[in-house]
Motif scaffolding. Structure first.
Motif, short mmCIF file in Angstrom:
data_model
loop_
_atom_site.label_atom_id
_atom_site.label_comp_id
_atom_site.label_asym_id
_atom_site.label_seq_id
_atom_site.Cartn_x
_atom_site.Cartn_y
_atom_site.Cartn_z
N PHE A 40 0.81 -1.23 0.00
CA PHE A 40 0.00 0.00 0.00
C PHE A 40 0.85 1.28 0.00
CE2 PHE A 40 -2.52 -3.34 1.96
CZ PHE A 40 -3.62 -3.33 1.13
N GLU A 41 2.14 1.10 0.20
CA GLU A 41 3.02 2.27 0.28
C GLU A 41 2.94 3.11 -0.98
OE1 GLU A 41 7.17 1.39 0.45
OE2 GLU A 41 7.71 3.45 0.91
N LEU A 42 2.88 2.44 -2.13
CA LEU A 42 2.86 3.15 -3.41
C LEU A 42 1.65 4.08 -3.50
CD1 LEU A 42 4.11 3.38 -6.32
CD2 LEU A 42 2.41 1.70 -7.00
N PHE A 43 0.53 3.65 -2.96
CA PHE A 43 -0.71 4.41 -3.13
C PHE A 43 -0.91 5.45 -2.02
CE2 PHE A 43 -1.11 0.00 -4.54
CZ PHE A 43 -1.22 0.21 -5.90
N LEU A 44 -0.44 5.13 -0.81
CA LEU A 44 -0.72 6.02 0.32
C LEU A 44 0.44 6.96 0.66
CD1 LEU A 44 -2.39 3.40 2.69
CD2 LEU A 44 -3.53 5.03 1.20
N TYR A 45 1.67 6.51 0.42
CA TYR A 45 2.84 7.26 0.90
C TYR A 45 3.61 7.93 -0.23
CZ TYR A 45 7.13 7.96 3.69
OH TYR A 45 8.22 8.48 4.34
N ARG A 46 3.76 7.22 -1.34
CA ARG A 46 4.56 7.77 -2.44
C ARG A 46 4.02 9.09 -2.98
NH1 ARG A 46 9.44 7.05 -2.27
NH2 ARG A 46 9.38 5.62 -0.51
N PRO A 47 2.69 9.27 -3.09
CA PRO A 47 2.20 10.58 -3.56
C PRO A 47 2.63 11.73 -2.63
CG PRO A 47 0.46 8.95 -3.68
CD PRO A 47 1.59 8.30 -2.95
N ILE A 48 2.67 11.45 -1.32
CA ILE A 48 3.11 12.50 -0.37
C ILE A 48 4.58 12.81 -0.62
CG2 ILE A 48 3.39 13.08 2.07
CD1 ILE A 48 1.21 10.99 2.67
N MET A 49 5.38 11.75 -0.81
CA MET A 49 6.80 11.95 -1.07
C MET A 49 7.02 12.71 -2.37
SD MET A 49 8.59 10.75 1.38
CE MET A 49 7.28 11.48 2.30
N GLY A 50 6.20 12.35 -3.37
CA GLY A 50 6.30 13.04 -4.67
C GLY A 50 6.04 14.52 -4.52
#
Lengths: 470, 287
Positions: free
Chosen positions: A430-440
């Motif tokens: 789920f990291e790709l969907f929940l966390y990566r956008p924030i990092m981006g």
């Protein structure tokens, strides 16, 4: 070029980028496995506790720069004073705090005004006063005018007496064996190892997570902290360990950076003109040592040295990560002569290019991917099944890399409860969907601020302080 | 193979890798739990012949010694380190293991600090056997030998005095540190002479030794170094002068309470007025 052609070129660019990135990650993970295995073998034959417990242990000056850290600092200093190491001193530098940091230190740690002098090997802003603990002579507190973390570290350097200096963060709580573990590596090759960093955990309240100074109660399994833990695991076990093996360890992390004092003095101390000092100093150390053709090693250890405070809200997280992005850009730009330059060996040919691909190009490619997706979606040129499969692949590939890092961490320390590990593993896809956008978003913001020339720290409120205020 | 099939295969490969790593973590945990259980169970009915548990006969006594000596000469670092670790552990029971460690220090088989730490842990047993290393041609070996002997300097008192004039500043500084517990007029004379040394670390160490042995009588000599070129020397002198009285009090108290020989010797210097020897030392050493 037609619209169709532009779209194809964009997809190709994103595809090539992903292929290069994942090939690099797989290679780094493989090297890390080899390195952690080698370390385990070394530990099996060597009993370095004998050295770190003896009077032959090299002394360490621990420097703690602090700005408005009244809540956590006394606890952090106490954890430092209880370190299980025979020869060290703690130098706290109050960097012109505007809260009651100094008063809290004076009250909690039994400080009295002291008379001491500075070696002045590096110039700093004026010092207002010195305090020494009446109950523990190893503690020196320097009160100075505010000028940033690098200047505070330099002030500490001017007063350090031991052969090694260790810069640490004031929000960190240390494991009792932190210094012994770190100094083992130096004891093994004292002539070669000039600097090192070591793994640390991440928690909302470090003092509670490492209450007895030995056992970590984590990991935090709330998604925001779990995702940050993934970042730390990958950064240390998948990246830095292998970088160190190939001698291009490019970031001795600020919360725990240990250096040989003569090198820091030779390099003129920590640089004040950068947003953050740790990455820049490590780059500079590599650059100068390679230019002077010296044999050296900057190590990264898998041992957990303590727990640092992770942001407990998305806003704080973005503030922290956009600063990290700025630092990466500032440092890479300042050292651009190292890019793909064989004179700098693995640093120039592997380390810096990896940084450029994984950190600098990432936000650009992310924007390109989103724009391509939007354009393809609007014009009906996206095969949504293929898109879903590609997304699933990236999610699983990230999970596999993180699980590999977690496997290495677990073999090293066995610090997490089984239930915690199970939850971490379940959260990985789920990291790709929940966390990566924030990092981006944070990276984009950081890139924008870098282009605007922003050098501010943008310090966020500490978690425990927010709670106390509420 | 079309794009869709490739993507499905890539997804499957990534997903399986993730699951394999997860399984490896679980497997590692299960193995650890099994090992812990086994460690808690009493060792019974192993099926091993009982003579295996008997102590080895004296005829076998030389086997481990020869093996470890070979290990010290190995070209592989891991083997040398393992040999040193084993000698350190055996040193508590076997004199030959102590000799082996001294040999390892003399031949610089591994990082000298590593070997010295093992020898230090076995103190005072290496004792006088370390004295021959004080004449070793290597500065590093002499330095560690001096530091090791600092814990119990009586066996090598005269050599330590001579080493305050060694060619290596590290050895000179270590010798001065080693002389501190000796507490003799000749040690004080050597310390005062070293206040004029060319190397700052030697001067700083000389200040500490002179202050410890000479007390207030050394003050005028130490005070001259408050204007030294080196910060380290100035700071050491300043601290020595600032704390000399407190230190004396602590030393006296320590001696009265514990009767430690080292403290007793130091106390004699603190509490008694300087005798003719010490006077000679004070006046003779520094022009």
């Amino acid at each position: 070029m037609s619209f169709e052609g532009v779209l194809r070129a964009s997809v190709l660019a994103c595809g090539v980028y992903l292929a290069v990135l994942y090939t690099s990650y797989i290679w780094l993970l493989a090297v890390s496995f080899v390195e952690t295995r080698r370390r385990r073998r070394e530990r099996a034959v060597d009993d370095l506790d004998v050295l770190t417990d003896s009077r032959f242990a090299p002394g360490v000056s621990i420097i703690v720069p602090a700005f408005n850290e009244s809540v956590g600092l006394p606890g952090a200093v106490r954890s430092l004073l209880s370190l299980d190491y025979p020869e060290f001193e703690v130098i706290v530098v109050n960097d012109g705090s505007t809260d009651d940091t100094l008063e809290r230190l004076v009250d909690d740690l039994d400080l009295v005004p002291a008379d001491t002098t500075s070696r002045e090997v590096v110039s700093t802003v004026p010092v207002r006063g010195y305090y020494r603990s009446a109950s523990d002579r190893r503690l020196l507190v320097i009160d100075k005018v505010n000028a940033g973390k690098a200047d505070a570290l330099n002030a500490g350097l001017n007063h350090s007496r031991y052969r090694y200096v260790c810069g640490v963060d004031a929000d960190m709580v240390f494991a009792r064996g932190a210094l012994s573990r770190a100094m083992r590596e130096i004891a093994r090759e004292p002539g070669l190892v000039v600097g090192l960093t070591s793994y640390f955990e991440n928690a909302r309240d470090p003092a509670a997570s490492l209450a007895d100074g030995v056992h970590f109660s984590g990991p935090e399994t709330r998604p925001l902290f779990a995702f940050q833990t993934f970042d730390y695991l990958r950064a240390f076990f998948a990246n830095r360990t292998s970088w160190a093996r190939m001698n291009f360890m490019l970031c001795a992390a600020g919360p725990f950076q240990l250096w040989r004092r003569d090198l820091v003095e030779e390099l003129g101390g920590w640089e004040r003109s950068f947003t953050c000092e740790d990455l820049e100093f490590t780059f500079r150390a590599h650059r100068v040592l390679r230019e002077r053709r010296r044999d050296y090693r900057i190590a990264c250890l898998p041992d957990c040295v303590g727990v640092t405070e992770g942001p407990d809200s998305v806003r704080k997280l973005v503030a922290q990560r956009e600063r990290w992005q700025r630092v990466v850009l500032e440092t890479c730009w300042a050292n651009r002569r190292m890019w793909f330059n064989p004179r700098y060996g693995t640093v120039g040919m592997l380390g810096v290019p990896f940084f450029i691909i994984s950190e600098i190009l990432a936000p650009i490619l992310e924007v390109l991917a989103i724009a391509t997706l939007a354009a393809g979606g609007v014009t009906g040129r996206i095969d949504w099944t293929d898109f879903a499969l590609l997304t699933l692949f990236v999610a699983f590939a990230n999970s596999a890399l993180t699980a590999g890092a977690l496997l290495m961490q677990d073999r090293e320390a066995r610090a997490y409860r089984a239930s915690g590990i199970a939850r971490l593993l379940a959260l990985m896809p789920f990291e790709l969907f929940l966390y990566r956008p924030i990092m981006g978003w944070a990276r984009l913001k950081g890139t924008w601020r870098f282009l605007r020339g922003d050098r501010a720290w943008h310090k966020f409120e500490r978690n425990v302080r927010t709670e106390a205020a509420a | 193979v079309d794009d869709g099939t490739l993507l499905v295969l890539a997804c499957a490969a990534a997903g399986v890798t993730w699951l394999l790593f997860a399984a490896a973590i679980a497997w590692g945990r299960l193995r650890m739990a099994a090992r812990r259980r086994a460690a808690r169970e009493p060792v019974v009915h192993t099926g091993w012949p009982t003579e295996g548990a008997q102590p080895r006969s004296p005829a076998h006594g030389d086997e481990p010694r020869a093996l470890l000596e070979r290990g010290l000469r190995s070209s592989e670092r891991d083997v040398r380190v393992a040999a040193i670790t084993a000698l350190g552990r055996l040193g508590a029971r076997h004199e030959w293991a102590v000799d082996g460690l001294i040999e390892a220090l003399a031949t610089e088989a591994d990082t000298p600090a590593r070997v010295a730490a093992e020898l230090d842990r076995l103190a005072p047993r290496p004792g006088a056997r370390l004295a021959p290393l004080l004449g070793h041609p290597s500065d590093v070996v002499r330095f560690y030998a001096v530091r090791l002997l600092a814990g119990y300097p009586e066996p090598a008192r005269h050599e330590l005095l001579a080493l305050t004039r060694d060619r290596s500043p590290n050895v000179r500084a270590a010798a001065l540190e080693g002389l501190r517990p000796v507490g003799s007029p000749s040690a004080l004379r050597a310390a005062l002479a070293c206040l004029e040394d060319t190397h700052p670390s030697v001067r700083a160490q000389a200040i500490r030794t002179a202050s410890a042995l000479g007390g207030d009588a050394a003050t005028p000599f130490v005070a001259r170094l408050l204007d030294d070129d080196s910060w380290w020397v100035r700071e050491t002198a300043r601290e020595a002068l600032a704390t000399s009285r407190d230190h004396a009090g602590t030393t006296v108290e320590l001696a009265l309470r514990s009767g430690i020989e080292r403290a007793r010797l130091a106390t004699r210097q603190w509490s008694a007025p300087p005798g003719p020897d010490i006077d000679a030392g004070l006046t003779g050493a520094v022009p």
